[in-house]
Design a protein around this motif. Structure first.
Motif, PDB file in Angstrom:
ATOM      1  N   ARG A  57       1.000  -1.082   0.087  1.00  0.00           N
ATOM      2  CA  ARG A  57      -0.045   0.044   0.047  1.00  0.00           C
ATOM      3  C   ARG A  57       1.077   1.204   0.179  1.00  0.00           C
ATOM      4  NH1 ARG A  57      -3.913  -0.136   4.653  1.00  0.00           N
ATOM      5  NH2 ARG A  57      -5.255   1.400   3.577  1.00  0.00           N
ATOM      6  N   LEU A  58       1.995   1.164   0.704  1.00  0.00           N
ATOM      7  CA  LEU A  58       2.827   2.370   0.793  1.00  0.00           C
ATOM      8  C   LEU A  58       3.435   2.492  -0.794  1.00  0.00           C
ATOM      9  CD1 LEU A  58       4.539   4.494   2.292  1.00  0.00           C
ATOM     10  CD2 LEU A  58       6.388   2.475   2.661  1.00  0.00           C
ATOM     11  N   LEU A  59       3.876   1.396  -1.120  1.00  0.00           N
ATOM     12  CA  LEU A  59       4.545   1.594  -2.648  1.00  0.00           C
ATOM     13  C   LEU A  59       3.388   2.092  -3.614  1.00  0.00           C
ATOM     14  CD1 LEU A  59       7.003  -1.109  -2.798  1.00  0.00           C
ATOM     15  CD2 LEU A  59       7.434   1.102  -2.369  1.00  0.00           C
ATOM     16  N   SER A  60       2.305   1.570  -3.350  1.00  0.00           N
ATOM     17  CA  SER A  60       1.382   2.225  -4.398  1.00  0.00           C
ATOM     18  C   SER A  60       0.921   3.574  -4.343  1.00  0.00           C
ATOM     19  CB  SER A  60      -0.217   1.404  -3.913  1.00  0.00           C
ATOM     20  OG  SER A  60      -0.871   2.291  -2.853  1.00  0.00           O
ATOM     21  N   GLY A  61       1.204   4.235  -3.546  1.00  0.00           N
ATOM     22  CA  GLY A  61       1.095   5.938  -3.513  1.00  0.00           C
ATOM     23  C   GLY A  61      -0.124   6.236  -3.068  1.00  0.00           C
ATOM     24  N   GLN A  62      -1.025   5.376  -2.701  1.00  0.00           N
ATOM     25  CA  GLN A  62      -2.376   5.897  -1.931  1.00  0.00           C
ATOM     26  C   GLN A  62      -2.192   6.624  -0.836  1.00  0.00           C
ATOM     27  OE1 GLN A  62      -4.650   2.441   0.062  1.00  0.00           O
ATOM     28  NE2 GLN A  62      -3.345   1.235  -1.288  1.00  0.00           N
ATOM     29  N   PRO A  63      -2.846   7.825  -0.498  1.00  0.00           N
ATOM     30  CA  PRO A  63      -2.594   8.330   0.654  1.00  0.00           C
ATOM     31  C   PRO A  63      -2.929   7.328   2.127  1.00  0.00           C
ATOM     32  CG  PRO A  63      -3.902   9.885  -0.519  1.00  0.00           C
ATOM     33  CD  PRO A  63      -3.908   8.346  -1.180  1.00  0.00           C
ATOM     34  N   LEU A  64      -1.994   7.377   2.937  1.00  0.00           N
ATOM     35  CA  LEU A  64      -2.071   6.604   4.104  1.00  0.00           C
ATOM     36  C   LEU A  64      -1.818   7.595   5.379  1.00  0.00           C
ATOM     37  CD1 LEU A  64       0.327   3.494   3.074  1.00  0.00           C
ATOM     38  CD2 LEU A  64      -2.247   3.722   2.758  1.00  0.00           C
ATOM     39  N   VAL A  65      -2.460   7.160   6.473  1.00  0.00           N
ATOM     40  CA  VAL A  65      -2.203   7.845   7.666  1.00  0.00           C
ATOM     41  C   VAL A  65      -2.218   6.996   8.910  1.00  0.00           C
ATOM     42  CG1 VAL A  65      -4.929   8.237   8.092  1.00  0.00           C
ATOM     43  CG2 VAL A  65      -3.254   9.701   9.081  1.00  0.00           C
ATOM     44  N   GLY A  66      -1.332   7.333   9.673  1.00  0.00           N
ATOM     45  CA  GLY A  66      -1.054   6.444  10.921  1.00  0.00           C
ATOM     46  C   GLY A  66      -0.687   7.568  11.893  1.00  0.00           C
ATOM     47  N   THR A  67      -0.291   7.073  13.305  1.00  0.00           N
ATOM     48  CA  THR A  67      -0.118   7.804  14.140  1.00  0.00           C
ATOM     49  C   THR A  67       1.183   7.126  15.016  1.00  0.00           C
ATOM     50  OG1 THR A  67      -1.183   9.384  16.128  1.00  0.00           O
ATOM     51  CG2 THR A  67      -1.643   6.736  16.006  1.00  0.00           C
ATOM     52  N   TRP A  68       1.728   8.100  15.996  1.00  0.00           N
ATOM     53  CA  TRP A  68       2.831   7.760  16.664  1.00  0.00           C
ATOM     54  C   TRP A  68       2.166   7.010  18.125  1.00  0.00           C
ATOM     55  CZ3 TRP A  68       7.542   7.896  14.467  1.00  0.00           C
ATOM     56  CH2 TRP A  68       7.740   8.654  13.733  1.00  0.00           C
ATOM     57  N   ILE A  69       2.886   6.115  18.517  1.00  0.00           N
ATOM     58  CA  ILE A  69       2.601   5.548  20.040  1.00  0.00           C
ATOM     59  C   ILE A  69       3.805   6.162  20.669  1.00  0.00           C
ATOM     60  CG2 ILE A  69       2.154   3.473  21.289  1.00  0.00           C
ATOM     61  CD1 ILE A  69      -0.083   4.094  19.316  1.00  0.00           C
ATOM     62  N   LYS A  70       3.526   6.875  21.714  1.00  0.00           N
ATOM     63  CA  LYS A  70       4.716   7.283  22.616  1.00  0.00           C
ATOM     64  C   LYS A  70       4.737   6.774  24.010  1.00  0.00           C
ATOM     65  CE  LYS A  70       5.578  11.672  19.675  1.00  0.00           C
ATOM     66  NZ  LYS A  70       7.173  11.159  19.645  1.00  0.00           N
ATOM     67  N   THR A  71       3.629   5.968  24.439  1.00  0.00           N
ATOM     68  CA  THR A  71       3.503   5.395  25.521  1.00  0.00           C
ATOM     69  C   THR A  71       3.903   4.163  25.576  1.00  0.00           C
ATOM     70  OG1 THR A  71       1.549   6.788  26.103  1.00  0.00           O
ATOM     71  CG2 THR A  71       1.907   5.100  27.625  1.00  0.00           C
ATOM     72  N   PRO A  72       4.735   3.629  26.292  1.00  0.00           N
ATOM     73  CA  PRO A  72       5.291   2.229  26.092  1.00  0.00           C
ATOM     74  C   PRO A  72       4.335   1.350  26.700  1.00  0.00           C
ATOM     75  CG  PRO A  72       6.849   3.523  27.208  1.00  0.00           C
ATOM     76  CD  PRO A  72       5.670   4.268  27.050  1.00  0.00           C
ATOM     77  N   SER A  73       3.207   0.969  26.223  1.00  0.00           N
ATOM     78  CA  SER A  73       2.274   0.241  26.674  1.00  0.00           C
ATOM     79  C   SER A  73       1.508  -0.532  25.678  1.00  0.00           C
ATOM     80  CB  SER A  73       0.947   1.081  27.549  1.00  0.00           C
ATOM     81  OG  SER A  73      -0.050   0.379  27.513  1.00  0.00           O
ATOM     82  N   ARG A  74       1.388  -2.022  26.043  1.00  0.00           N
ATOM     83  CA  ARG A  74       0.682  -2.889  25.060  1.00  0.00           C
ATOM     84  C   ARG A  74      -0.745  -2.441  24.835  1.00  0.00           C
ATOM     85  NH1 ARG A  74      -2.348  -6.444  27.237  1.00  0.00           N
ATOM     86  NH2 ARG A  74      -1.999  -7.060  29.301  1.00  0.00           N
ATOM     87  N   VAL A  75      -1.314  -2.136  26.023  1.00  0.00           N
ATOM     88  CA  VAL A  75      -2.664  -1.642  26.257  1.00  0.00           C
ATOM     89  C   VAL A  75      -3.097  -0.409  25.152  1.00  0.00           C
ATOM     90  CG1 VAL A  75      -4.730  -0.901  27.619  1.00  0.00           C
ATOM     91  CG2 VAL A  75      -2.913  -2.755  28.537  1.00  0.00           C
ATOM     92  N   VAL A  76      -2.289   0.667  25.207  1.00  0.00           N
ATOM     93  CA  VAL A  76      -2.521   1.856  24.537  1.00  0.00           C
ATOM     94  C   VAL A  76      -2.397   1.219  22.921  1.00  0.00           C
ATOM     95  CG1 VAL A  76      -1.480   3.936  23.972  1.00  0.00           C
ATOM     96  CG2 VAL A  76      -1.731   3.280  26.244  1.00  0.00           C
ATOM     97  N   THR A  77      -1.355   0.491  22.726  1.00  0.00           N
ATOM     98  CA  THR A  77      -1.211   0.136  21.200  1.00  0.00           C
ATOM     99  C   THR A  77      -2.546  -0.785  20.780  1.00  0.00           C
ATOM    100  OG1 THR A  77       1.176   0.244  21.460  1.00  0.00           O
ATOM    101  CG2 THR A  77       0.145  -1.005  19.674  1.00  0.00           C
ATOM    102  N   GLU A  78      -3.016  -1.514  21.796  1.00  0.00           N
ATOM    103  CA  GLU A  78      -4.120  -2.475  21.477  1.00  0.00           C
ATOM    104  C   GLU A  78      -5.468  -1.689  21.097  1.00  0.00           C
ATOM    105  OE1 GLU A  78      -6.511  -6.399  23.266  1.00  0.00           O
ATOM    106  OE2 GLU A  78      -5.020  -5.117  24.588  1.00  0.00           O
ATOM    107  N   VAL A  79      -5.537  -0.807  22.013  1.00  0.00           N
ATOM    108  CA  VAL A  79      -6.715   0.256  21.898  1.00  0.00           C
ATOM    109  C   VAL A  79      -6.759   1.140  20.460  1.00  0.00           C
ATOM    110  CG1 VAL A  79      -7.817   2.524  22.512  1.00  0.00           C
ATOM    111  CG2 VAL A  79      -7.186   0.733  24.262  1.00  0.00           C
ATOM    112  N   LEU A  80      -5.528   1.421  20.027  1.00  0.00           N
ATOM    113  CA  LEU A  80      -5.292   2.218  18.792  1.00  0.00           C
ATOM    114  C   LEU A  80      -5.239   1.240  17.771  1.00  0.00           C
ATOM    115  CD1 LEU A  80      -3.281   5.326  19.868  1.00  0.00           C
ATOM    116  CD2 LEU A  80      -5.399   5.332  19.324  1.00  0.00           C
ATOM    117  N   ALA A  81      -4.839   0.182  17.792  1.00  0.00           N
ATOM    118  CA  ALA A  81      -4.831  -0.844  16.841  1.00  0.00           C
ATOM    119  C   ALA A  81      -6.302  -1.062  16.352  1.00  0.00           C
ATOM    120  CB  ALA A  81      -4.170  -2.126  17.255  1.00  0.00           C
TER     121      ALA A  81
END
Length: 265
Positions: free
Chosen positions: A10-34
């Motif tokens: 998808r990155l190579l296709s050039g389609q617009p992609l959006v993500g975010t930064w995870i700055k809290t070292p927590s699997r729970v925070v990552t799980e929520v945003l996943a």
């Protein structure tokens, strides 16, 4: 969220992609945003206190929900790259790539081969020995997203060499550090904008994708027009602060109390 094509595709296709930064070292925070409707998450192990255990838990939580996850390691050293990819990251956003030699080393350390990434079949990325060596090595070639972060004045002087490196998928503009490196006062300084525009132009001409962070969402269409297609915006910390502020504002409005009055009391 992720699709059958896979994040690198998808990155190579050039389609617009959006993500975010995870700055809290927590699997729970990552799980929520996943579970959010984003294209990718990026664990910021450069500027946040992630250790190996934190990365392991966060990558597991993201993969469990089918969300691609990148790691920005503490440095672009071979051991940091190896650790992120062995844990099962979809790719890396390698900081402070300053030259074509740096970019070439980054690609070599992300892939298996002479002088490259060390092999172990016992990792999560290899299915804990369940993936045959040949299949795992090919999957690394096909699926590992290799992203070089350009954020130093020196990189501007070697752009042609950086973007020509085969198998480098994307250059990611670190505009804040670039501002500081250039001696500018703000990320909107005309010299900084000109430099970022030149990165977009050179990368696009070489067939490399361009990613960046912008603080103002109104700027996204401008940079898409100039060749950017991958955006890592905001962060888990920002979501927390904005959510708390929105609650305060809504609560005060619900009973006619001014937020400013609370602060002054």
């Amino acid at each position: 969220m992720s699709t059958a094509l896979g994040f690198r595709g998808r990155l190579l296709s050039g389609q617009p992609l959006v993500g975010t930064w995870i700055k809290t070292p927590s699997r729970v925070v990552t799980e929520v945003l996943a579970g959010a409707a984003l294209d990718v998450l990026c664990l910021d192990a450069e500027h946040a206190p992630f250790d190996r255990s934190d990365l392991d838990g966060a990558i597991f939580a993201s993969r469990a929900q089918g969300m691609p996850v990148l790691v920005r390691p503490a440095s672009s050293s071979p051991e940091n790259i190896l650790n992120a990819l062995d844990l099962g990251a979809s790719g890396v956003v390698a900081p402070h790539i300053r030259s074509g030699a740096d970019a070439e080393a980054l690609v070599r350390h992300c892939l298996f081969g002479p002088g490259g990434r060390g092999y172990a079949g016992s990792t999560r990325a290899a299915g804990f020995t369940r993936s045959p060596m040949a299949a795992y090595r090919q999957r690394a070639i096909d699926d590992t997203a290799i992203i070089a972060q350009l954020e130093d004045r020196e990189a501007l002087n070697d752009l042609a060499e950086i973007v020509r490196i085969d198998r480098l998928d994307c250059v990611f503009v670190g505009r804040i550090d670039l501002t500081i490196s250039m001696g500018a006062q703000t990320p909107d300084d005309p010299a900084v904008i000109e430099a970022v525009t030149e990165i977009c132009r050179r990368a696009s001409e070489a067939g490399r994708r361009v990613g960046m962070f912008v603080s103002n969402l109104a700027d996204v269409p401008v940079w898409i027009e100039r060749g950017a297609s991958f955006f890592l915006l905001s962060s888990d910390q920002t979501f927390l602060m904005q959510g708390a502020q929105a609650l305060r504002t809504s609560f005060d409005a619900s009973h006619g109390r001014e937020t400013a009055g609370r602060a002054a009391s």
